[in-house]
Design a protein around this motif. Sequence first.
Motif, mmCIF file in Angstrom:
data_model
loop_
_atom_site.group_PDB
_atom_site.id
_atom_site.type_symbol
_atom_site.label_atom_id
_atom_site.label_comp_id
_atom_site.label_asym_id
_atom_site.label_seq_id
_atom_site.Cartn_x
_atom_site.Cartn_y
_atom_site.Cartn_z
ATOM 1 N N PHE A 223 3.114 4.385 -18.067
ATOM 2 C CA PHE A 223 3.881 5.874 -16.848
ATOM 3 C C PHE A 223 4.974 4.710 -16.803
ATOM 4 N N VAL A 224 6.386 4.942 -17.668
ATOM 5 C CA VAL A 224 7.671 3.728 -16.973
ATOM 6 C C VAL A 224 9.034 4.467 -16.338
ATOM 7 N N CYS A 225 9.969 4.077 -15.419
ATOM 8 C CA CYS A 225 10.613 4.458 -15.081
ATOM 9 C C CYS A 225 11.691 5.976 -15.938
ATOM 10 N N GLY A 226 11.768 6.746 -15.136
ATOM 11 C CA GLY A 226 12.745 7.885 -15.817
ATOM 12 C C GLY A 226 14.662 7.589 -16.456
ATOM 13 N N LEU A 227 14.431 6.177 -16.424
ATOM 14 C CA LEU A 227 15.912 5.852 -16.180
ATOM 15 C C LEU A 227 16.051 4.380 -16.734
ATOM 16 N N CYS A 228 15.589 3.558 -16.702
ATOM 17 C CA CYS A 228 15.598 1.874 -16.277
ATOM 18 C C CYS A 228 14.688 1.510 -17.820
ATOM 19 N N GLU A 229 13.569 2.780 -17.783
ATOM 20 C CA GLU A 229 11.629 2.344 -18.429
ATOM 21 C C GLU A 229 11.114 1.220 -18.225
ATOM 22 N N GLU A 230 11.039 0.877 -16.411
ATOM 23 C CA GLU A 230 10.758 -0.337 -16.446
ATOM 24 C C GLU A 230 8.937 0.396 -16.426
ATOM 25 N N PRO A 231 7.817 -0.394 -16.727
ATOM 26 C CA PRO A 231 7.129 -0.033 -16.408
ATOM 27 C C PRO A 231 6.021 0.175 -15.049
ATOM 28 N N THR A 233 3.453 -0.759 -14.522
ATOM 29 C CA THR A 233 2.694 -2.170 -14.026
ATOM 30 C C THR A 233 3.597 -3.196 -13.823
ATOM 31 N N ALA A 234 4.698 -2.957 -14.008
ATOM 32 C CA ALA A 234 5.884 -4.196 -13.415
ATOM 33 C C ALA A 234 7.039 -3.905 -11.760
ATOM 34 N N VAL A 235 6.819 -2.193 -11.582
ATOM 35 C CA VAL A 235 7.756 -2.000 -10.317
ATOM 36 C C VAL A 235 6.872 -0.765 -9.975
ATOM 37 N N PRO A 236 6.314 -0.444 -8.788
ATOM 38 C CA PRO A 236 6.033 0.734 -8.502
ATOM 39 C C PRO A 236 6.786 2.112 -8.618
ATOM 40 N N LEU A 237 6.361 2.928 -8.704
ATOM 41 C CA LEU A 237 6.839 4.206 -9.455
ATOM 42 C C LEU A 237 7.183 5.515 -8.701
ATOM 43 N N ILE A 238 7.794 6.235 -8.092
ATOM 44 C CA ILE A 238 7.842 7.373 -6.791
ATOM 45 C C ILE A 238 8.154 8.009 -7.237
ATOM 46 N N ASN A 239 7.628 8.961 -8.134
ATOM 47 C CA ASN A 239 7.911 10.522 -8.646
ATOM 48 C C ASN A 239 8.334 10.414 -9.822
ATOM 49 N N GLY A 240 7.880 9.157 -10.797
ATOM 50 C CA GLY A 240 8.589 9.125 -12.271
ATOM 51 C C GLY A 240 9.749 8.160 -12.344
ATOM 52 N N LEU A 241 10.292 7.176 -10.871
ATOM 53 C CA LEU A 241 11.243 6.286 -11.010
ATOM 54 C C LEU A 241 11.079 6.042 -9.835
ATOM 55 N N CYS A 242 11.640 3.953 -10.373
ATOM 56 C CA CYS A 242 11.460 3.266 -9.336
ATOM 57 C C CYS A 242 12.593 3.131 -7.402
ATOM 58 N N ALA A 243 12.752 1.896 -7.032
ATOM 59 C CA ALA A 243 12.658 2.255 -6.143
ATOM 60 C C ALA A 243 14.831 1.627 -6.090
ATOM 61 N N GLU A 244 14.934 0.812 -7.391
ATOM 62 C CA GLU A 244 16.214 1.350 -7.358
ATOM 63 C C GLU A 244 17.228 1.499 -8.138
ATOM 64 N N ARG A 246 16.148 4.942 -8.100
ATOM 65 C CA ARG A 246 16.166 6.110 -7.017
ATOM 66 C C ARG A 246 17.273 6.302 -5.560
ATOM 67 N N ALA A 247 17.274 5.041 -5.078
ATOM 68 C CA ALA A 247 18.538 4.163 -4.869
ATOM 69 C C ALA A 247 20.220 4.493 -5.167
ATOM 70 N N GLU A 248 19.585 4.254 -6.316
ATOM 71 C CA GLU A 248 21.248 4.719 -7.431
ATOM 72 C C GLU A 248 21.587 6.283 -7.369
ATOM 73 N N CYS A 249 20.677 6.945 -7.565
ATOM 74 C CA CYS A 249 20.981 8.015 -8.016
ATOM 75 C C CYS A 249 20.776 8.569 -6.213
ATOM 76 N N GLY A 250 20.638 8.372 -5.676
ATOM 77 C CA GLY A 250 20.947 8.944 -4.055
ATOM 78 C C GLY A 250 19.844 9.787 -3.646
ATOM 79 N N LEU A 251 18.865 9.999 -4.388
ATOM 80 C CA LEU A 251 17.461 10.507 -4.373
ATOM 81 C C LEU A 251 17.313 10.368 -2.841
ATOM 82 N N ASP A 252 16.839 9.005 -1.753
ATOM 83 C CA ASP A 252 16.290 8.900 -0.533
ATOM 84 C C ASP A 252 17.588 9.171 0.529
#
Length: 297
Positions: A223-231, A233-244, A246-252
Amino acid sequence: MPPREAELAAFIDELPTGAAMGHKVIAAEHPRYGQQAVRTAMSRLTDAGHLRWVKEHLTVEDHTMRWVTRTYWSRLRRSEEWWAGFVQARHGRDVTYDHQPGLARADEPEPEAADAEPDPAEAPEEPEASEEPSAAHRTLAELRAADRRMALSEAECEALEPLAAEWLARGATPAELTHALTAGLPSPVTNPGGLARKRLESKMPPKPPAKTRPKARVTRAVFVCGLCEEPETAVPLINGLCAECRAECGLDEAGPPPGVVPPTFLPGLRPVEPPVDVEARADEARRGAGLAPRGRG
């Protein structure tokens, strides 16, 4: 689902398989929403379980290897466990005739190589979906430099791009395409777009002979982040998106549940302030400035 997300979901559902899925590309095609709105809506569709970005490592029979990013769309909401199982099933899959980048559908069974037949006229695959103009589009746009009589508008270039791309797919070079569209022009040229279409259709090169594709298999899928495409293996993904992202889009961000009106907006529950005596406030300000209060008349 909110109206904007529902409209974008219907738009994605109508896109052809293999369509580019960057938010800039979709915003350029969508009649109502710009880049930021599309980016936010796609993040919410991803968080809801409709979209996932998967980077697949392919090993080809001719000993070449490549990474391909595919965007999987599901009409149904899918859980994290379902998507994990879906990606796990991609490992070892034969994708000889089905590994183009771009949009793919997780709801539909994918054809096996044994059942698929190669299309001899199929254009060469690109390693990744690109937002840059295609070679066919650039060739059409540059006709004005070869002969001013064949200056095409942007709309004409977009309309003629599939025909020009077919020329290139059949082995023609951009120089040969330019020559076919500019040689022996009448004077004057009153309709360059119509003339270009007529020549592209009537002078189309023959289809090349069918070629046997080397077999290709998915040897790894992540899986890669749906917005920044970080895999993942490099960053944890929550529902297909990295924390950064998710915060940028106000999901949390915490907020009232959908459809719930905060109490302060309900009639009778707003804080009521006492009325302000404007004249008294004015006199107080004048005294503070060393002036006498105004008389009352």
